[in-house]
Design an enzyme around this catalytic site. Structure first.
Site, short mmCIF file in Angstrom:
data_model
loop_
_atom_site.label_atom_id
_atom_site.label_comp_id
_atom_site.label_asym_id
_atom_site.label_seq_id
_atom_site.Cartn_x
_atom_site.Cartn_y
_atom_site.Cartn_z
N ASP A 33 7.30 12.16 11.57
CA ASP A 33 7.22 10.87 10.89
C ASP A 33 7.06 11.04 9.39
O ASP A 33 7.72 10.40 8.59
CB ASP A 33 6.08 10.01 11.49
CG ASP A 33 4.72 10.73 11.51
OD1 ASP A 33 4.66 11.94 11.18
OD2 ASP A 33 3.74 10.08 11.88
N ASP A 61 3.06 15.29 4.76
CA ASP A 61 2.09 14.96 3.72
C ASP A 61 1.64 16.28 3.07
O ASP A 61 2.29 16.78 2.16
CB ASP A 61 0.96 14.17 4.41
CG ASP A 61 -0.09 13.64 3.45
OD1 ASP A 61 -0.35 14.29 2.43
OD2 ASP A 61 -0.68 12.59 3.72
P1 IMP Z 1 0.35 16.67 7.17
O1 IMP Z 1 -0.71 16.45 6.11
O2 IMP Z 1 1.69 16.93 6.54
O3 IMP Z 1 -0.08 17.72 8.14
O4 IMP Z 1 0.49 15.30 7.96
C1 IMP Z 1 -0.21 15.13 9.16
C2 IMP Z 1 -0.03 13.80 9.78
O5 IMP Z 1 -0.84 12.89 9.06
C3 IMP Z 1 1.35 13.15 9.83
O6 IMP Z 1 2.15 13.59 10.90
C4 IMP Z 1 0.93 11.71 10.05
O7 IMP Z 1 0.69 11.45 11.41
C5 IMP Z 1 -0.36 11.61 9.26
N1 IMP Z 1 -0.11 10.97 7.95
C6 IMP Z 1 0.02 11.55 6.75
N2 IMP Z 1 0.22 10.62 5.79
C7 IMP Z 1 0.21 9.43 6.42
C8 IMP Z 1 0.39 8.06 5.98
O8 IMP Z 1 0.61 7.75 4.80
N3 IMP Z 1 0.31 7.11 6.96
C9 IMP Z 1 0.08 7.38 8.26
N4 IMP Z 1 -0.08 8.63 8.71
C10 IMP Z 1 -0.02 9.65 7.79
#
Ligand code: IMP
Length: 180
Positions: free
Chosen positions: A105, A108
């Site tokens: 999705d 981040d």
């Molecule tokens: P990561 O920081 O790239 O590991 O992201 C981990 C997870 O955090 C993503 O797969 C989303 O489920 C959640 N996430 C990160 N940013 C957002 C946001 O802006 N809205 C909703 N979920 C988020």
């Protein structure tokens, strides 16, 4: 398009990326994937929960022969700070020598994708690429090559189109940005 605001739990969100733009961008990704994966029979791995809408709309537009599996990740205590994926749940397919496309999705910090790439590499796939609906390049903490990005966004918290805020908002057809 008329801007709309909604309230989820204690926060207010306003419309940010409308469904029309989302679908147009996903259509472009599907075209690129079609070009890149001819005769490769890719296996898409959709990371639940957040990627369910993205996966459905993307796969409807991919026309090369392909397969899809839905996976969940279990993590060591605090994945947000460690990035350690403990287990990939639901992956019953043998991925050795397969061309894998992870569907996310949002990327981040990149901890999740980084951890997942490490786990998948143990099973010796032929190739692994990442397709994500959204990416926050300012937040990235890993050197990740994310080949297919539908849309980059600044460091704002967003919901809708699969993304949630404490469980709510996944059903929204547009993407909303937090305002307060
Ligand atoms: P990561 O920081 O790239 O590991 O992201 C981990 C997870 O955090 C993503 O797969 C989303 O489920 C959640 N996430 C990160 N940013 C957002 C946001 O802006 N809205 C909703 N979920 C988020």
């Amino acid at each position: 398009m008329e801007p709309r605001t909604i309230r989820l739990h204690d926060c207010e969100f306003s419309t940010y990326i409308f469904e029309e733009e989302i679908i147009a961008r996903i259509t472009m990704l599907a075209e690129k994937i079609d070009t890149d994966y001819q005769h490769k029979k890719p296996l898409f791995l959709a990371v639940l929960n957040g990627s369910f809408m993205f996966a459905a709309d993307l796969l409807k537009r991919v026309s090369v022969p392909c397969e899809i599996a839905f996976i969940r990740l279990s993590s060591y205590q605090d994945m947000n700070s460690t990035g350690k994926v403990k287990e990939v749940l639901g992956l019953t397919e043998n991925i050795e020598d397969r061309h894998i496309v992870i569907l996310e999705d949002i990327v981040d910090t990149g901890h999740t994708v980084h951890g997942l790439l490490q786990k998948l590499a143990e099973q010796k796939p032929a190739s692994v690429e990442v397709a994500t609906l959204l990416m926050k390049p300012e937040c990235l903490q890993h050197e990740l090559a994310v080949k297919y990005v539908a849309r980059t966004i600044p460091n704002d918290f967003v919901v809708g189109y699969g993304l949630d805020y404490n469980g709510l908002g996944r059903n929204l057809r547009d993407i909303y940005k937090i305002v307060s």
